[in-house]
Design an enzyme around this catalytic site. Structure first.
Site, PDB file in Angstrom:
ATOM      1  N   ASP A  95       1.046  -1.433  -0.062  1.00  0.00           N
ATOM      2  CA  ASP A  95      -0.227  -0.063  -0.251  1.00  0.00           C
ATOM      3  C   ASP A  95       0.975   1.346  -0.027  1.00  0.00           C
ATOM      4  O   ASP A  95       0.521   2.249   0.366  1.00  0.00           O
ATOM      5  CB  ASP A  95      -0.858  -0.332   1.206  1.00  0.00           C
ATOM      6  CG  ASP A  95      -0.275   0.200   2.368  1.00  0.00           C
ATOM      7  OD1 ASP A  95       1.278  -0.260   2.837  1.00  0.00           O
ATOM      8  OD2 ASP A  95      -1.134  -0.029   3.350  1.00  0.00           O
TER       9      ASP A  95
ATOM     10  N   ARG B 129      32.821   8.084 -20.573  1.00  0.00           N
ATOM     11  CA  ARG B 129      32.118   8.380 -21.151  1.00  0.00           C
ATOM     12  C   ARG B 129      32.289  10.294 -20.861  1.00  0.00           C
ATOM     13  O   ARG B 129      32.501  10.470 -19.184  1.00  0.00           O
ATOM     14  CB  ARG B 129      30.255   8.709 -21.195  1.00  0.00           C
ATOM     15  CG  ARG B 129      29.308   9.185 -21.782  1.00  0.00           C
ATOM     16  CD  ARG B 129      27.871   8.687 -22.019  1.00  0.00           C
ATOM     17  NE  ARG B 129      27.141   7.920 -20.714  1.00  0.00           N
ATOM     18  CZ  ARG B 129      27.563   7.146 -20.254  1.00  0.00           C
ATOM     19  NH1 ARG B 129      27.995   5.995 -21.109  1.00  0.00           N
ATOM     20  NH2 ARG B 129      26.340   6.766 -18.947  1.00  0.00           N
TER      21      ARG B 129
ATOM     22  N   TYR C 136      34.584   3.179 -25.024  1.00  0.00           N
ATOM     23  CA  TYR C 136      34.608   1.129 -24.147  1.00  0.00           C
ATOM     24  C   TYR C 136      35.442   0.853 -24.279  1.00  0.00           C
ATOM     25  O   TYR C 136      35.471   0.298 -25.576  1.00  0.00           O
ATOM     26  CB  TYR C 136      32.941   1.257 -24.068  1.00  0.00           C
ATOM     27  CG  TYR C 136      32.211   1.975 -23.428  1.00  0.00           C
ATOM     28  CD1 TYR C 136      31.780   3.526 -22.512  1.00  0.00           C
ATOM     29  CD2 TYR C 136      31.164   3.496 -25.366  1.00  0.00           C
ATOM     30  CE1 TYR C 136      30.694   4.267 -22.418  1.00  0.00           C
ATOM     31  CE2 TYR C 136      30.419   4.323 -24.938  1.00  0.00           C
ATOM     32  CZ  TYR C 136      30.350   4.618 -24.374  1.00  0.00           C
ATOM     33  OH  TYR C 136      29.635   5.969 -22.994  1.00  0.00           O
TER      34      TYR C 136
ATOM     35  N   GLU D 215      29.381  13.865 -20.646  1.00  0.00           N
ATOM     36  CA  GLU D 215      28.453  14.839 -20.908  1.00  0.00           C
ATOM     37  C   GLU D 215      28.181  15.536 -20.916  1.00  0.00           C
ATOM     38  O   GLU D 215      27.475  15.653 -19.612  1.00  0.00           O
ATOM     39  CB  GLU D 215      27.249  13.308 -20.903  1.00  0.00           C
ATOM     40  CG  GLU D 215      25.492  13.674 -21.073  1.00  0.00           C
ATOM     41  CD  GLU D 215      24.560  12.670 -20.866  1.00  0.00           C
ATOM     42  OE1 GLU D 215      24.771  12.007 -19.625  1.00  0.00           O
ATOM     43  OE2 GLU D 215      23.853  12.643 -21.424  1.00  0.00           O
TER      44      GLU D 215
ATOM     45  N   ASP E  95      21.319  16.181 -17.464  1.00  0.00           N
ATOM     46  CA  ASP E  95      22.303  14.766 -17.471  1.00  0.00           C
ATOM     47  C   ASP E  95      23.462  14.874 -17.887  1.00  0.00           C
ATOM     48  O   ASP E  95      23.928  15.351 -18.854  1.00  0.00           O
ATOM     49  CB  ASP E  95      21.419  14.421 -18.317  1.00  0.00           C
ATOM     50  CG  ASP E  95      21.914  13.331 -18.891  1.00  0.00           C
ATOM     51  OD1 ASP E  95      21.925  12.466 -18.183  1.00  0.00           O
ATOM     52  OD2 ASP E  95      21.179  12.403 -20.471  1.00  0.00           O
TER      53      ASP E  95
ATOM     54  N   HIS F 101      14.908  11.808 -22.113  1.00  0.00           N
ATOM     55  CA  HIS F 101      15.521  11.562 -23.466  1.00  0.00           C
ATOM     56  C   HIS F 101      14.123  12.106 -23.640  1.00  0.00           C
ATOM     57  O   HIS F 101      13.030  11.535 -23.704  1.00  0.00           O
ATOM     58  CB  HIS F 101      15.779  10.082 -23.532  1.00  0.00           C
ATOM     59  CG  HIS F 101      16.609   9.381 -23.418  1.00  0.00           C
ATOM     60  ND1 HIS F 101      16.595   8.140 -23.014  1.00  0.00           N
ATOM     61  CD2 HIS F 101      17.930   9.507 -22.729  1.00  0.00           C
ATOM     62  CE1 HIS F 101      18.029   7.317 -22.355  1.00  0.00           C
ATOM     63  NE2 HIS F 101      18.261   8.862 -21.901  1.00  0.00           N
TER      64      HIS F 101
ATOM     65  N   GLU G 114      27.460  13.575 -25.503  1.00  0.00           N
ATOM     66  CA  GLU G 114      27.689  12.666 -24.517  1.00  0.00           C
ATOM     67  C   GLU G 114      28.398  11.828 -25.571  1.00  0.00           C
ATOM     68  O   GLU G 114      28.442   9.763 -25.147  1.00  0.00           O
ATOM     69  CB  GLU G 114      26.324  11.790 -23.919  1.00  0.00           C
ATOM     70  CG  GLU G 114      25.602  11.776 -25.130  1.00  0.00           C
ATOM     71  CD  GLU G 114      24.198  10.358 -23.754  1.00  0.00           C
ATOM     72  OE1 GLU G 114      25.294  10.149 -22.990  1.00  0.00           O
ATOM     73  OE2 GLU G 114      23.846  11.361 -23.638  1.00  0.00           O
TER      74      GLU G 114
ATOM     75  N   HIS H  24      20.938  13.092 -27.189  1.00  0.00           N
ATOM     76  CA  HIS H  24      19.594  12.706 -27.480  1.00  0.00           C
ATOM     77  C   HIS H  24      19.263  14.764 -27.251  1.00  0.00           C
ATOM     78  O   HIS H  24      19.338  15.509 -26.061  1.00  0.00           O
ATOM     79  CB  HIS H  24      18.697  11.618 -26.366  1.00  0.00           C
ATOM     80  CG  HIS H  24      20.141  11.975 -24.997  1.00  0.00           C
ATOM     81  ND1 HIS H  24      18.788  12.646 -24.011  1.00  0.00           N
ATOM     82  CD2 HIS H  24      20.599  11.269 -24.855  1.00  0.00           C
ATOM     83  CE1 HIS H  24      18.786  12.283 -22.653  1.00  0.00           C
ATOM     84  NE2 HIS H  24      20.171  11.625 -23.138  1.00  0.00           N
TER      85      HIS H  24
ATOM     86  N   HIS I  51      27.336   4.479 -29.213  1.00  0.00           N
ATOM     87  CA  HIS I  51      25.989   4.994 -28.823  1.00  0.00           C
ATOM     88  C   HIS I  51      26.451   6.468 -30.537  1.00  0.00           C
ATOM     89  O   HIS I  51      27.275   6.659 -30.453  1.00  0.00           O
ATOM     90  CB  HIS I  51      25.434   5.478 -27.200  1.00  0.00           C
ATOM     91  CG  HIS I  51      27.024   6.038 -27.366  1.00  0.00           C
ATOM     92  ND1 HIS I  51      26.860   7.355 -26.668  1.00  0.00           N
ATOM     93  CD2 HIS I  51      27.418   5.702 -25.999  1.00  0.00           C
ATOM     94  CE1 HIS I  51      27.987   7.353 -26.319  1.00  0.00           C
ATOM     95  NE2 HIS I  51      28.108   6.513 -25.695  1.00  0.00           N
TER      96      HIS I  51
ATOM     97  N   HIS J 164      24.060   0.167 -19.332  1.00  0.00           N
ATOM     98  CA  HIS J 164      22.683   0.301 -18.475  1.00  0.00           C
ATOM     99  C   HIS J 164      22.891   0.707 -16.633  1.00  0.00           C
ATOM    100  O   HIS J 164      22.033   0.355 -15.594  1.00  0.00           O
ATOM    101  CB  HIS J 164      21.039   0.550 -19.204  1.00  0.00           C
ATOM    102  CG  HIS J 164      21.446   1.241 -19.634  1.00  0.00           C
ATOM    103  ND1 HIS J 164      20.133   0.137 -20.829  1.00  0.00           N
ATOM    104  CD2 HIS J 164      21.362   2.450 -21.020  1.00  0.00           C
ATOM    105  CE1 HIS J 164      19.968   1.331 -21.722  1.00  0.00           C
ATOM    106  NE2 HIS J 164      20.655   2.305 -21.318  1.00  0.00           N
TER     107      HIS J 164
ATOM    108  N   ASP K  68      27.228   9.410 -14.085  1.00  0.00           N
ATOM    109  CA  ASP K  68      25.904   9.733 -15.257  1.00  0.00           C
ATOM    110  C   ASP K  68      24.913  10.161 -14.539  1.00  0.00           C
ATOM    111  O   ASP K  68      24.317   9.430 -14.113  1.00  0.00           O
ATOM    112  CB  ASP K  68      25.966   8.568 -16.211  1.00  0.00           C
ATOM    113  CG  ASP K  68      25.182   9.082 -17.268  1.00  0.00           C
ATOM    114  OD1 ASP K  68      24.165  10.153 -16.844  1.00  0.00           O
ATOM    115  OD2 ASP K  68      25.060   8.655 -18.141  1.00  0.00           O
TER     116      ASP K  68
HETATM  117  N1  GLY Z   1      21.488   8.981 -18.718  1.00  0.00           N
HETATM  118  C1  GLY Z   1      21.179   8.629 -19.340  1.00  0.00           C
HETATM  119  C2  GLY Z   1      21.758   9.137 -20.222  1.00  0.00           C
HETATM  120  O1  GLY Z   1      22.697   9.027 -20.603  1.00  0.00           O
HETATM  121  O2  GLY Z   1      21.155   9.296 -21.920  1.00  0.00           O
HETATM  122 MN    MN Z   2      23.066  10.480 -19.019  1.00  0.00          MN
HETATM  123 MN    MN Z   3      22.088  11.331 -22.280  1.00  0.00          MN
END
Ligand code: GLY
Ligand code: MN
Ligand code: MN
Length: 444
Positions: A38, A403, A385, A405, A268, A358, A381, A351, A347, A240, A257
């Site tokens: 609950d 990375r 890797y 970003e 982000d 996103h 970003e 975005h 990647h 992720h 991140d």
């Molecule tokens: N933290 C999610 C991304 O960088 O897209």
């Molecule tokens: Mn990110």
């Molecule tokens: Mn991002």
């Protein structure tokens, strides 16, 4: 620093102008989500609904009808209830909600079945996005079936997704939105600084997560935009990753991140830094390539460029760098065309960013990459890797994941990095981490 009532009215006006005559749009609030038995997750308002109303309560629904003059916007929401308010806090109630949100009128959500079918009847189109709220989908379908079966009506209206119209509005940020996003980025950047300053071998990844969360909450950002990713060593290679439970080891890098949400707007940010405060030669060599790739991408964020240009700029710099390190061999354009670089950079460069991390908005229009325009906000970003078990690369590079970003708003005068308060040059990171060590030594 908030979105004004006048701005919400303006947003609805723009949507009403984009809707065809004799249509009606429906935008529901988010639902409360059970976490356990609950107990509920903290409520987060749906971004589309929040964008159009600023109304923070669940069990609400916005109805918009273009008209000959200004059109009409109506809200359905919970009624006041002294007993429930005693436990859960105040409710606005329809009388006050219409006034607060600058709407034409508001009704109790319990009256939806009595009022909404009558408003839908006789319309040509209902703009509503199916599939997100299954219970409401079924309810609207039953209204439509009743309209279709009623004698003497012209049949049920057609349902059309509202997303393309609404999301095109959300893609372009106003000055007030960019101010909120700049604050979200600034608070998050401070959180990254705090985590860097606290970092040392022997802590676990979640210690840095906690430092970040503390810093953001204390600055007034009560929610994060997404679960923080804190990956030490080769955990940085898991895109992720979120268990954040491994110990941080001397000699490794850690990728963090993490971004907060401030008054409905996301940040982000990713920074990658050495656990012990000093980059090794190999780490620094890879890091400088990612940083140069990111700068090249930012330099290609310009009004009139298309969405893919910043990405291509990062691919070129990163592929060149990987060649120089000896991780890729061959002709540069061949390595780019064949996608050989994707072994290490798999990647895209970023975005859209906004109320959702996103964020909404199409990347292509009529099959072509979208032109960049002032008011768009995006992340930049790039990363490299290097798999821990890849015996084709020199051992000193294996298991390195980097990375970097940042959040970039495209203004009339060019790109503006909203997250620049988080250090990212090797010298600035090492300097901040050395200062962090001194503070900790003084405390011990
Ligand atoms: N933290 C999610 C991304 O960088 O897209
Ligand atoms: Mn990110
Ligand atoms: Mn991002």
């Amino acid at each position: 620093m908030t979105i004004s009532r006048a701005e919400y009215i303006r947003r609805r006006q723009r949507l009403l102008e984009a809707l065809p005559e004799n249509s009606l749009a429906i935008v529901p609030s988010a639902r409360e989500q059970l976490r356990s038995r609950d107990t509920y997750f903290p409520f987060r308002q749906d971004s589309d609904f929040n964008y159009l109303t600023g109304f923070a309560e669940p069990e609400s629904l916005l109805v918009m009808m273009p008209g000959r003059q200004q059109g009409e916007s109506l809200l359905f929401c919970r009624e006041r209830d002294a007993e429930k308010e005693l436990w859960d806090g105040p409710r606005t109630g329809p009388e006050q909600a219409a006034e607060t949100c600058g709407l034409c009128d508001a009704f109790p959500i319990g009256d939806l079945d009595d009022i909404l079918p009558g408003l839908m009847e006789g319309r040509d189109y209902i703009y509503y996005t199916m599939g997100r709220f299954p219970q409401l989908d079924r309810r609207l379908q039953s209204y439509l079936a009743a309209i279709a079966n009623a004698p003497g009506t012209k049949g049920a209206p057609e349902i059309i997704s509202l997303d393309p119209l609404l999301h095109d509005l959300r893609l372009f940020k106003s000055a007030a939105e960019i101010r909120l996003m700049a604050r979200a980025a600034e608070i998050s950047a401070q959180g990254h600084c705090r985590a860097m300053a606290a970092c040392r071998p022997g802590l676990s990844e979640y210690h840095l997560e906690a430092e970040f969360l503390h810093s953001c909450m204390a600055a007034g950002a009560r929610e994060l935009a997404y679960p923080s990713i804190v990956g030490g060593g080769a955990n940085a290679l898991v895109m992720h990753y979120c268990s954040n439970s491994a110990p941080l080891r001397n000699g490794d890098l850690v990728l963090m991140d993490a971004g907060c949400e401030f008054r409905g707007y996301a940040a982000d940010i990713t920074r990658t830094f050495p656990v012990n405060g000093r980059f090794s030669g190999a780490q620094k060599a890879v890091y400088e390539i990612v940083l140069a790739g990111q700068q090249a991408a930012i330099d290609h964020i310009a009004v009139g460029n298309h969405w893919d240009q910043p990405h291509l700029a990062s691919v070129k710099v990163i592929t060149e760098g990987l060649k120089e390190l000896g991780l890729l061999r061959g002709d540069l354009s061949g390595l780019i065309e064949s996608g050989a670089y994707r072994r290490f950079y798999m990647h895209r460069v970023g975005h859209w960013l906004g109320m959702d991390v996103h964020d909404v908005g199409d990347y292509k229009v009529h099959g072509q990459w979208r032109q960049l325009e002032a008011g768009m906000v995006m992340t930049v970003e790039p990363g490299i890797y290097i798999p821990a078990g890849d015996e084709r690369v020199p051992e000193k590079f294996r298991g390195i994941g980097i990375r970097i970003e940042d959040d970039v708003a495209l203004m009339k005068g060019g790109p503006q990095v909203l997250s620049s308060a988080a250090p990212k040059s090797v010298a600035d990171i090492e300097h901040l981490m050395r200062a962090g060590d001194l503070v900790q030594e003084a405390l011990l």
